[in-house]
Design a protein around this motif. Structure first.
Motif, PDB file in Angstrom:
ATOM      1  N   ILE A 247      46.775  32.835  32.958  1.00  0.00           N
ATOM      2  CA  ILE A 247      46.932  33.979  33.860  1.00  0.00           C
ATOM      3  C   ILE A 247      46.251  33.773  35.212  1.00  0.00           C
ATOM      4  O   ILE A 247      46.849  34.049  36.262  1.00  0.00           O
TER       5      ILE A 247
ATOM      6  N   GLU B  81      50.082  39.134  31.068  1.00  0.00           N
ATOM      7  CA  GLU B  81      49.006  40.117  30.958  1.00  0.00           C
ATOM      8  C   GLU B  81      49.310  41.151  29.869  1.00  0.00           C
ATOM      9  O   GLU B  81      48.416  41.578  29.125  1.00  0.00           O
TER      10      GLU B  81
ATOM     11  N   LEU C 190      48.449  31.567  37.402  1.00  0.00           N
ATOM     12  CA  LEU C 190      49.602  32.262  37.977  1.00  0.00           C
ATOM     13  C   LEU C 190      49.184  33.054  39.202  1.00  0.00           C
ATOM     14  O   LEU C 190      49.900  33.105  40.203  1.00  0.00           O
ATOM     15  N   GLY C 191      47.982  33.667  39.118  1.00  0.00           N
ATOM     16  CA  GLY C 191      47.465  34.394  40.276  1.00  0.00           C
ATOM     17  C   GLY C 191      47.209  33.473  41.450  1.00  0.00           C
ATOM     18  O   GLY C 191      47.531  33.800  42.592  1.00  0.00           O
TER      19      GLY C 191
ATOM     20  N   LYS D 161      53.408  36.729  35.490  1.00  0.00           N
ATOM     21  CA  LYS D 161      52.003  37.137  35.384  1.00  0.00           C
ATOM     22  C   LYS D 161      51.884  38.488  34.680  1.00  0.00           C
ATOM     23  O   LYS D 161      51.041  38.684  33.802  1.00  0.00           O
TER      24      LYS D 161
END
Length: 395
Positions: A12, A41, A15-16, A37
């Protein structure tokens, strides 16, 4: 569950990072990454809810879903890593990234669709299903069918078990080195499953480019304690390290440290390792040959037995087997007229399993030679010179 949680915790943040201004992605690709993302999550939140249940109340179907989620997360992370290290500002590369992301999005939705069919009691994300070719779903169902893994697995097992009776009792670290998408994690996981029963304690943890060391140590502790240390997250780093060493002090253990990027990460993690002369083994996967060599030299200043295994790309034969198995469900092509274009496509894939399976997802719904050539002409050839990529790992 630990493996799936660890995989998502590593994925995650990446991806951010991919959404930052540093990466000049196409507008459509940015939207797809945001979608991925959010999906990841939501899946992570569901895992946390399942984690609150007693172990005996987690159904076998839930466990299968978590396994699929962990495998998917590792595959997505490999793709994200490839995006980050390529020249993503070049339009042609950005186009390929958009293609890869579309394939990943399809796989995410397949996992969610499967969950919706068999896990109606788990609340997750809103329905975002697409019309998916059933053969694509069938290919994902057979993701555990590994092509070309037997030879490397045998070599790695031989490395881990070689030596006389005295040598076998010493701690041994084996580094599996190779470029992204080459199948290092798949190989390590295969050997981990084959040898796991021979060890009293086992753990499999992903590290990644920007590791959260506390989460990694917590994962190791929970796995080797077999769930007894449920308060691992409340401990500080020194307590976690000491607890891990206590659990490993008189036990034969097997630990896989997956996707290690740098020496400082190893320097920190090996403080939790101990050579207790019970024949323990550590497998490290890394893209950097120098890091792989460092890992096989010392553990807390003590010289240990070590070996480096440089993983090679799939052979032409195994590459074709993998492609045909994923597209046609068998090793021989349904349409022999596709053999020539298949060979051209595989040459661009450079023997990388991740590249081949990604392309197979694109080819699954295409049946004519013209359609396959259209895919061939759209493929970036960034991974063709595999030997050059292997050399870059030494930088």
């Amino acid at each position: 569950m630990e493996v799936a949680m660890a995989a998502l915790s590593s994925l995650i943040p990446k991806l951010g990072s991919l959404l930052t201004a540093e990466y000049n992605l196409q507008k459509g690709a940015r939207g797809e990454i945001k979608f991925l993302k959010r999906e990841m999550e939501s899946m992570q939140a569901t895992l946390k809810d399942l984690n609150k249940l007693p172990a005996d109340q987690i159904s076998h179907t839930n466990k299968l879903w978590m396994r699929d989620l962990a495998e998917l997360s590792y595959d997505i992370e490999d793709s994200v890593d490839a995006f980050m290290v390529n020249l993503v500002r070049k339009a042609k590369i950005r186009h390929c990234i958009a293609m890869d992301i579309e394939d990943i999005k399809t796989r995410v939705q397949e996992v969610d669709e499967r969950r919706r069919r068999y896990l109606p009691d788990v609340t997750m994300v809103p329905d975002r299903r697409l019309n998916i070719d059933p053969r694509v779903i069938a290919m994902f169902e057979e993701a555990s069918s590994l092509v070309g893994i037997d030879g490397p697995a045998k070599k790695l097992i031989n490395m881990l078990t070689q030596g006389d009776s005295i040598q076998k009792q010493k701690l041994m670290v084996v580094s599996v080195v190779g470029v992204g998408g080459l199948g290092k994690t798949t190989l390590a996981n295969s050997v981990y499953k084959k040898l796991g029963a021979q060890f009293q304690r086992q753990a499999f943890v992903p590290v990644s480019l920007k590791p959260d060391m506390k989460n990694i140590l917590c994962s190791i502790l929970r796995q080797i304690s077999r769930g007894k240390c449920k308060d691992a997250g409340e401990k500080d780093l020194s307590e976690l390290i000491q607890n891990i060493r206590d659990f490993l002090s008189d036990k034969r253990y097997l630990i896989v440290i997956d996707d290690l990027w740098d020496e400082p990460s190893w320097d920190f993690l090996n403080t939790a390792l101990i050579d207790n002369h019970h024949g323990s083994r550590v497998i490290v996967t890394t893209r950097n040959l120098d890091v792989g060599k460092i890992c096989t030299g010392t553990v807390r200043g003590a010289t240990v037995r070590g070996a480096v295994y440089e993983l090679e790309p799939l052979s032409d034969k195994d590459s074709r087997r993998l492609l045909y198995t994923r597209v046609f469900k068998k090793e021989e092509g349904i349409n022999t007229k596709l053999n020539e274009v298949a060979g051209k496509i595989l040459k661009k894939c450079g023997g990388l399993p991740l590249a081949i399976t990604t392309i197979a997802g694109l080819l699954a719904s295409r049946k004519t030679k013209e359609e396959w050539y259209a895919v061939y002409n759209s493929i970036c050839s960034g991974h063709v010179k595999t030997k050059d990529n292997m050399e870059k790992m030494r930088d």
